[in-house]
Scaffold this active site. Structure first.
Site, PDB file in Angstrom:
ATOM      1  N   TRP A  85       1.900  11.920  -9.110  1.00 58.95           N
ATOM      2  CA  TRP A  85       2.311  11.461 -10.607  1.00 58.95           C
ATOM      3  C   TRP A  85       1.458  10.870 -11.219  1.00 58.95           C
ATOM      4  CZ3 TRP A  85       3.725   6.816 -13.299  1.00 58.95           C
ATOM      5  CH2 TRP A  85       3.482   5.774 -12.699  1.00 58.95           C
TER       6      TRP A  85
ATOM      7  N   SER B  27       9.639   7.496 -25.917  1.00 58.30           N
ATOM      8  CA  SER B  27       9.922   6.196 -25.313  1.00 58.30           C
ATOM      9  C   SER B  27       9.473   5.140 -26.682  1.00 58.30           C
ATOM     10  CB  SER B  27       8.992   5.993 -24.074  1.00 58.30           C
ATOM     11  OG  SER B  27       9.384   6.617 -23.135  1.00 58.30           O
TER      12      SER B  27
ATOM     13  N   SER C 286      20.874 -10.560 -15.156  1.00 60.29           N
ATOM     14  CA  SER C 286      21.258 -11.995 -15.631  1.00 60.29           C
ATOM     15  C   SER C 286      22.399 -11.888 -16.361  1.00 60.29           C
ATOM     16  CB  SER C 286      19.895 -12.056 -16.419  1.00 60.29           C
ATOM     17  OG  SER C 286      18.633 -12.145 -15.881  1.00 60.29           O
TER      18      SER C 286
ATOM     19  N   HIS D  40      -5.232  -3.759  -9.143  1.00 54.84           N
ATOM     20  CA  HIS D  40      -4.559  -3.887  -7.703  1.00 54.84           C
ATOM     21  C   HIS D  40      -4.223  -2.441  -7.096  1.00 54.84           C
ATOM     22  CE1 HIS D  40      -0.532  -5.411  -9.170  1.00 54.84           C
ATOM     23  NE2 HIS D  40      -0.531  -4.136  -8.849  1.00 54.84           N
ATOM     24  N   HIS D  41      -3.848  -1.597  -7.830  1.00 52.44           N
ATOM     25  CA  HIS D  41      -3.601  -0.421  -7.627  1.00 52.44           C
ATOM     26  C   HIS D  41      -4.622   0.595  -6.997  1.00 52.44           C
ATOM     27  CE1 HIS D  41       0.491  -0.596  -9.313  1.00 52.44           C
ATOM     28  NE2 HIS D  41      -0.111  -0.994 -10.064  1.00 52.44           N
TER      29      HIS D  41
ATOM     30  N   THR E  51       7.982 -14.314 -11.370  1.00 53.44           N
ATOM     31  CA  THR E  51       9.017 -13.837 -10.696  1.00 53.44           C
ATOM     32  C   THR E  51       9.821 -14.427  -9.721  1.00 53.44           C
ATOM     33  OG1 THR E  51       7.502 -12.015 -10.686  1.00 53.44           O
ATOM     34  CG2 THR E  51       9.485 -11.688  -9.329  1.00 53.44           C
TER      35      THR E  51
END
Lengths: 380, 531
Positions: free
Chosen positions: B142, B170, B268, B302-303, B328
């Site tokens: 992908w 989108s 949430s 970082h990918h 996070t």
């Protein structure tokens, strides 16, 4: 896989819940963790992995412990009444600062290992690793030795769709090659990775790293292997249909044994170079079948019929039934804009002559003509 | 909310015919339903592809499919699940809930809303039809890395244009959400009173607008490289194949948060309701979400640690990636503090939300491990990565979508869903999804690369376990369809508030709400603002 071995495997899946009770049932499940490998770097990486993992486990125990405490003791069914607090500056500062400190603690050893990994200086030898669809080429720089390394034929037969052969019967299924890359132990080896067609990645877990092989670029990595042995790995970057079938086998030998291997390899390569003679039809066909199996069958299939829509059939091809010069040209230079690679740099004159002759005379193609290595050389 | 206003609406409600309502309609509730149903259908299409993958990986050797088809299954599974399931479902929730949560009569741009939905079926027709073209579907992953992607056959332009269409859809959806929230809040509904779900979606919308055009640029360059002789990504022509990866992941990492932030928003909403307690640390939740979104633009490499970056680059992206753990963590701690000393009950939405917090955290831990560059040189492109992103996307994003669906189904349909079946769906899914994905950590660490159709025999046992988990997980999802159909058809009458602990404007409306709500703005009191 045969029904017998399939049912054995299934039985072992079924006993999975009993594993903690019986160590015998563990067979096949014991591979849970990263290898420690055989280089100083791979051991550092393993240690780093274990430290970070245990820190995560510890945080998880605390955080999930609090969560489950809440789930068990703050239930409405136990008569818990909701308190209505919704803010605490102190708590919020604490759970921002403490994670930052933990992260800094992780970053320090990680930075040290990373700096060591990137230091490719002072290497004692260099091997250029080139990825192709779907094989590896190893070039011992300064030694004049280079060769291709492809999936071994036993694995290659067993991995065909519905081959009906049991992979469990094949030694090192999918992790064995015809020509392994041989290196000396206790030597700082620099690996230069690149590729000829698409991006691949060269990965031997026991060395501790993988590195992308990118067409047009050369990446550097290094390893000092401390223990003689055979170490296996695979291509780690999706590179097309046979991405799963281009393994890596690295054999680390004592230095003197390595020197002996290198001398033999050199002698062998000089011998192939002088194969500039007239070949008979039988010789060409035998050699051609072998070359075809290693280089062409993955796409055009062993029966030459190709895959409709993807890889052309060689049993009803204008190129096969046209002049042999054009046929040689396609094999030498590839076809732009398709997956047909240029094999000119990968195969010798004799190999190309043999495979072209084979294609023109196998599977009921009765062209009857031959191509000699010298003719290929003229067309280069 | 005055009953009179609703009654008034009922008198004027016109009743469009089926075609008029479902094809040309501009009502936010109907379009929300379309998005959600579309997403459910795609969930089973993408799921069927996953079943093919797990079937082939059940044992070593190739039993069922050709490697090329296997690769197109992994590629299409990802595209369908990301662009066809998680994103449309999140937009479906936004369509249904945002106007009702902020006291608006509809979305700001209703016709655009209709258009952005109807692009989707066409885009996915383009994408799925490639499976029947000569040469098969796209099989380069992908992530569409060149040069491999440029070897795609006739499917190539179909994929590129499908991605473009999905991007249009989108971005239009995002514009609509921003316009709605910025302009159509009821008087007194200030930004810091917005429900967390709305906040999560505003931030997601900005991420979409900033990142989708980057993807559009990247795939357009692929298109010109293939057909118009450019060499953006061809080293032989002076280009750089790695540049594609940088551009792609500059989109791709924000995309990860586009998938997960609406999920954070849903959780949430759900946790305070079933804890009967206000959300802990509302302000810090908002700031943490914004911080995660902002930082998502600085961690893309970082990918691709293994492409061979300079040391300084590797260090920067490692530190930046690790630092995302801080906001996070704040969110996880806030959810726990919300549950702490609450009065908890565990209806199906709460079960999925609690499982989300736990299992998403596990995905977060493996994410932190992957962010450690030297260790990533081992983990990268193995099943460890596959396990990681399925924990954050399946037990993360998809579980939160289930939580939201169970939470709001009674509001949407006017009927309570079947709680027993809901719980069966939860427990079967939660157990099987862990059987499916947890062993993949072991496979990756033991050295199994991802995206391979066949493997060395020492990986057999855990692959079998994983496949069995996969089949059970896949079948369990049929229960959800049963629950949804039952709930649409009938069931116990839902009250306006539905859940004892629910607060917010949407719970002041009847269940189901009439077609037009809040044609006069509601009065925003403290009891209906964020709880």
């Amino acid at each position: 896989m045969s029904i017998k071995s399939l049912s054995d495997r299934l039985a072992r899946v079924a006993v999975l819940p009993l594993l903690l009770l019986s160590s015998a049932a563990m067979a096949g499940y014991e591979q849970l963790n990263m290898t420690q490998g055989v280089t100083p770097l791979s051991k550092d990486i393993y240690d780093l992995h274990m430290i970070i993992m245990w820190i995560c486990v510890a945080i998880g125990v605390v955080v999930f412990g609090i969560m489950f405490w809440s789930i068990f003791y703050h239930r409405k069914s136990r008569g818990a009444v909701a308190s209505q607090f919704h803010h605490s500056t102190k708590a919020e500062i604490a759970w921002t600062i403490i994670p930052i400190l933990i992260l800094v603690g992780m970053a320090i050893p990680a930075t040290k290992v990373l700096i060591a990994m990137e230091n490719t200086g002072d290497s004692e030898m260099s091997i250029k690793v080139t990825g192709y669809q779907w094989k590896w080429e190893y070039d011992y720089i300064d030694e004049g030795v280079s060769f291709f390394s492809t999936l071994d034929s036993a694995s290659n037969q067993a991995r065909q769709l519905r081959a009906g052969l049991d992979p469990n019967e094949v030694p090192n299924y999918l992790l064995d090659v015809d020509n392994p890359v041989v290196v000396p132990v206790d030597t700082k080896i620099r690996f230069l990775t690149t590729a000829n067609d698409v991006i691949h990645a060269w990965w031997v877990p026991d060395l501790g790293w993988k590195r992308d092989a990118i067409p047009g670029f050369i990446n550097e990595s290094w390893a000092v292997i401390e223990e003689p042995g055979t170490y296996r790995g695979q291509c780690a970057e999706l590179c097309g249909r046979d991405h799963g079938f281009m393994p890596i086998v690295l054999v680390a030998k004592e230095k003197d044994e390595y020197e002996k291997w290198l001398a033999e390899k050199k002698a062998e390569q000089e011998k192939t170079a002088e194969a500039d003679r007239e070949w008979s039809m039988d010789e060409l066909m035998a050699k051609g079948e072998e070359v075809y199996g290693t280089n062409c069958a993955a796409c055009h299939q062993a029966n030459g019929e190709g895959v409709e829509g993807a890889f052309p059939s060689l049993t009803e091809s204008d190129i096969i039934f046209g002049p042999k010069e054009d046929h040689v040209d396609v094999v030498l230079h590839g076809v732009d804009g398709t997956t047909m690679a240029a094999f000119g740099d990968q195969l010798s004159d004799a190999e190309i002559a043999a495979v072209v002759t084979y294609e023109r005379n196998a599977w009921g193609n009765e062209m009857g003509d031959m191509v000699q290595p010298s003719e290929v050389n003229d067309l280069r | 909310m005055s009953e009179a206003a609703i009654h008034h609406d009922d008198h004027h409600e016109h009743h469009p015919g089926f075609i008029q309502r479902w094809f040309f309609g501009t009502n936010h509730k109907d379009i929300g339903t379309l998005y959600l149903l579309f997403s459910l259908v795609m969930f089973f299409i993408g799921g069927a592809m996953a079943m093919v993958i797990r079937l082939e990986l059940f044992q070593p050797g190739l039993q069922f499919v050709d490697p090329q088809f296997f690769n197109s299954m992994t590629t299409m599974h990802a595209l369908v699940m990301i662009f066809g399931v998680v994103m449309p479902a999140a937009v479906g929730f936004a369509n249904w809930m945002i106007p009702m949560m902020i006291g608006a009569p509809d979305m700001a741009l209703p016709r655009l809303n209709n258009w952005s939905f109807w692009i989707l079926p066409f885009a996915f027709t383009l994408l799925l039809v490639t499976l029947f073209l000569p040469g098969g579907g796209p099989a380069g992953g992908w992530t569409m890395y060149p040069p491999l992607m440029l070897q795609t056959g006739d499917a190539f332009p179909f994929v590129i244009f499908a991605v473009h269409f999905l991007g249009f859809s989108s971005v239009m959806g995002a514009i609509n959400i921003i316009a709605t929230v910025f302009n159509m809040r009821a008087p007194g509904m200030t930004f810091m009173k917005l429900p967390l779900f709305v906040w999560a979606w505003i931030i997601t919308a900005f991420l979409l607008i900033a990142s989708i055009p980057v993807l559009a640029g990247a795939v357009t360059m692929l298109l010109t490289d293939k057909y118009f002789g450019t060499s953006f990504f061809d080293a032989a022509g002076g280009g750089d194949p790695v540049m594609f990866q940088h551009i792609f992941w500059f989109f791709g990492h924000p995309e990860v948060y586009i998938l997960i932030l609406p999920a954070f928003g849903i959780v949430s909403q759900v946790i305070p309701t079933f804890s009967r307690k206000p959300l802990f640390g509302y302000e810090s939740m908002v700031y943490a979400t914004a911080a995660i979104a902002f930082m998502s633009f600085f961690v893309w490499a970082h990918h691709m640690f293994t492409v061979g970056m300079p040391l300084a680059g590797e260090l920067f992206f490692m530190y930046a990636t690790m630092s995302i753990a801080v906001p996070t963590g704040v969110k996880i701690f806030n959810w726990l503090a919300t549950m702490w000393r609450g009065s908890l009950t565990f209806e199906t939405p709460m079960l999925f939300a609690v499982a989300f917090v736990l299992l998403f955290s596990i995905g977060g831990f493996s994410g932190l491990m992957l962010g450690i560059t030297p260790a990533d040189f081992q983990y990268h492109d193995t099943y460890f990565v596959v396990a990681h992103f399925h924990y954050v996307l399946v037990t993360g994003a998809v579980f939160a979508l289930f939580a939201g669906a169970y939470y709001w189904l009674p509001k949407w349909t006017g009927h309570m869903y079947n709680e027993t079946l809901g719980k069966w769906h939860f427990w079967l899914s939660t157990i099987s999804v862990n059987v499916l994905f947890f062993p993949q950590h072991f496979l990756g660490l033991a050295g199994m690369p991802r995206r391979i159709p066949d493997y060395a025999v020492q990986f057999t046992e855990w692959n079998m376990v994983s496949s069995i988990g996969g089949f059970v997980f896949g079948l369990s999802q049929l229960l959800f369809v049963v629950v949804v159909i039952q709930c649409i058809r009938g069931g116990a009458k839902a009250t306006n508030q539905v859940w004892e602990g629910a607060h917010g404007l949407e719970w002041t409306l009847p269940s189901p709400p009439p077609a037009h709500t809040f044609t006069t703005p509601p009065k925003v009191t403290d009891s209906v603002a964020h709880s």
